[in-house]
Design an enzyme around this catalytic site. Structure first.
Site, PDB file in Angstrom:
ATOM      1  N   SER A 101      39.189   2.161 -80.328  1.00  0.00           N
ATOM      2  CA  SER A 101      38.279   1.015 -80.246  1.00  0.00           C
ATOM      3  C   SER A 101      37.174   1.188 -79.200  1.00  0.00           C
ATOM      4  O   SER A 101      36.823   0.226 -78.506  1.00  0.00           O
ATOM      5  CB  SER A 101      39.066  -0.281 -80.021  1.00  0.00           C
ATOM      6  OG  SER A 101      39.962  -0.490 -81.113  1.00  0.00           O
ATOM      7  N   GLY A 143      41.577   1.245 -84.180  1.00  0.00           N
ATOM      8  CA  GLY A 143      41.191   0.340 -85.260  1.00  0.00           C
ATOM      9  C   GLY A 143      41.692  -1.081 -85.058  1.00  0.00           C
ATOM     10  O   GLY A 143      41.667  -1.884 -85.984  1.00  0.00           O
ATOM     11  N   HIS A 173      45.741  13.627 -86.020  1.00  0.00           N
ATOM     12  CA  HIS A 173      45.362  12.214 -85.852  1.00  0.00           C
ATOM     13  C   HIS A 173      46.573  11.337 -86.172  1.00  0.00           C
ATOM     14  O   HIS A 173      47.361  11.657 -87.066  1.00  0.00           O
ATOM     15  CB  HIS A 173      44.189  11.879 -86.782  1.00  0.00           C
ATOM     16  CG  HIS A 173      43.579  10.550 -86.483  1.00  0.00           C
ATOM     17  ND1 HIS A 173      44.144   9.369 -86.907  1.00  0.00           N
ATOM     18  CD2 HIS A 173      42.479  10.208 -85.765  1.00  0.00           C
ATOM     19  CE1 HIS A 173      43.407   8.356 -86.466  1.00  0.00           C
ATOM     20  NE2 HIS A 173      42.390   8.842 -85.774  1.00  0.00           N
ATOM     21  N   LYS A 200      36.669   8.914 -91.147  1.00  0.00           N
ATOM     22  CA  LYS A 200      37.875   8.630 -91.949  1.00  0.00           C
ATOM     23  C   LYS A 200      37.519   8.620 -93.437  1.00  0.00           C
ATOM     24  O   LYS A 200      36.665   9.391 -93.862  1.00  0.00           O
ATOM     25  CB  LYS A 200      38.525   7.316 -91.492  1.00  0.00           C
ATOM     26  CG  LYS A 200      38.698   7.248 -89.979  1.00  0.00           C
ATOM     27  CD  LYS A 200      39.591   6.134 -89.545  1.00  0.00           C
ATOM     28  CE  LYS A 200      39.609   6.083 -88.026  1.00  0.00           C
ATOM     29  NZ  LYS A 200      40.624   5.200 -87.504  1.00  0.00           N
ATOM     30  N   ASN A 205      34.683   9.929 -86.142  1.00  0.00           N
ATOM     31  CA  ASN A 205      35.647  10.164 -87.217  1.00  0.00           C
ATOM     32  C   ASN A 205      35.384   9.115 -88.299  1.00  0.00           C
ATOM     33  O   ASN A 205      35.739   7.953 -88.137  1.00  0.00           O
ATOM     34  CB  ASN A 205      37.063  10.022 -86.645  1.00  0.00           C
ATOM     35  CG  ASN A 205      38.133  10.112 -87.713  1.00  0.00           C
ATOM     36  OD1 ASN A 205      37.856  10.475 -88.851  1.00  0.00           O
ATOM     37  ND2 ASN A 205      39.360   9.769 -87.340  1.00  0.00           N
ATOM     38  N   GLU A 214      44.686   9.195 -77.783  1.00  0.00           N
ATOM     39  CA  GLU A 214      44.423   7.999 -78.573  1.00  0.00           C
ATOM     40  C   GLU A 214      45.697   7.164 -78.655  1.00  0.00           C
ATOM     41  O   GLU A 214      46.557   7.427 -79.516  1.00  0.00           O
ATOM     42  CB  GLU A 214      44.006   8.383 -79.996  1.00  0.00           C
ATOM     43  CG  GLU A 214      42.757   9.226 -80.059  1.00  0.00           C
ATOM     44  CD  GLU A 214      42.048   9.034 -81.394  1.00  0.00           C
ATOM     45  OE1 GLU A 214      40.922   8.560 -81.390  1.00  0.00           O
ATOM     46  OE2 GLU A 214      42.648   9.329 -82.431  1.00  0.00           O
ATOM     47  N   GLU A 231      46.871   8.738 -87.799  1.00  0.00           N
ATOM     48  CA  GLU A 231      46.950   8.300 -89.208  1.00  0.00           C
ATOM     49  C   GLU A 231      47.532   9.417 -90.079  1.00  0.00           C
ATOM     50  O   GLU A 231      48.218   9.148 -91.058  1.00  0.00           O
ATOM     51  CB  GLU A 231      45.558   7.855 -89.690  1.00  0.00           C
ATOM     52  CG  GLU A 231      45.185   6.515 -89.064  1.00  0.00           C
ATOM     53  CD  GLU A 231      43.703   6.228 -88.941  1.00  0.00           C
ATOM     54  OE1 GLU A 231      42.885   6.949 -89.546  1.00  0.00           O
ATOM     55  OE2 GLU A 231      43.362   5.279 -88.211  1.00  0.00           O
TER      56      GLU A 231
END
Ligand code: PEP
Length: 246
Positions: free
Chosen positions: A208, A172, A96, A11, A9, A166, A98
């Site tokens: 991560s 991240g 996701h 991003k 991904n 996730e 985010e």
């Protein structure tokens, strides 16, 4: 379980020249890992068609990072599942964390997006996972169960749907969930999928993942691959993760 799926991904990273160079570097190394892993890269929408053209005929698949829950119309700035398909995508990430956080996406919206992806024969990679506060309150399973019940549509398995667990606190942050935490949640997710007669849906882990921890994570039961953010921006790291698949 089949071959591991290693999905990158990217991003909001990648201007045209960088994106092309990264994709070509992934393609170059993908031949060596293709017997153990399937490789997917999800570049930003602005370069997706170009990257998909550059990957044509090779082992690297290309996916979108999000799609709208409606098919078309007055949704300024949004991208439809059909547009992604038209641009050369085979998969799309939906839900996701985010997107859930930055754009207020609810489970119902994520289900709509997954449905729309399925309508256009895109395989949805549907993300679920608890926040740190939810884990610390002992609510991780409850949150994951709620996300699964309310965002995974019927027909998901037949459409090639994929779940990505996730934990938000591991995305991240450089902080990976422990092997026990991953194994425990993946087994819980597997049982939830089983109760919906979706026993063969692959479950990716994301948060991560890097070359140093990939081998141990990918060897865990019920881990069918990885959704990789930061490390997918360095071809050698991304390929090393794929090479660590059992
Ligand atoms: C992700 O964005 O899905 C992700 C797992 O990111 P990172 O690997 O950087 O934690």
């Amino acid at each position: 379980m089949g071959k591991a799926l290693i999905a990158g991904n990217w991003k909001m990273n990648g201007l045209a020249a960088q994106a092309e160079a990264l994709a070509l570097a992934v393609r170059e190394g993908a031949a060596e890992v293709r017997d153990r892993a399937e490789i997917l890269i999800c570049p930003p929408a602005t370069v997706l068609a170009m990257v998909a053209r550059a990957m044509r005929g090779g082992p690297v698949m290309v996916g979108g990072q999000d799609c709208h829950m409606k098919g078309e119309g007055a949704h300024t700035g949004d991208i439809s599942a059909e547009m992604l398909k038209d641009a050369g995508a085979s998969h799309v990430i939906v839900g996701h964390s985010e997107r859930r956080t930055d754009h207020g996406e609810t489970n119902a919206m994520v289900m709509g997006k997954a449905r729309m992806a399925m309508n256009f024969e895109l395989r949805p990679i549907l993300c679920i996972g608890e926040t740190l506060a939810e884990r610390e309150q002992g609510r991780a399973r409850e949150v994951v169960q709620d996300q699964m019940s309310n965002s995974i549509p019927d027909g998901f398995e037949e459409a090639g749907g994929i779940v990505a667990y996730e934990p938000v606190w591991a995305i991240g942050t450089g902080r990976t969930a422990s092997e026990d935490e991953i194994a425990e949640m993946h087994s819980f997710i597997r049982s939830l999928l089983g109760s919906r007669r979706m026993a063969s849906v692959p479950i990716l882990y994301g948060g991560s993942v890097k070359p140093a921890n990939a081998r141990a994570i990918l060897a865990l039961p019920e881990v069918g691959g990885a959704l990789v953010g930061g490390a997918s921006l360095v071809a050698a790291d991304f390929l090393a993760i794929a090479a660590a698949a059992p």
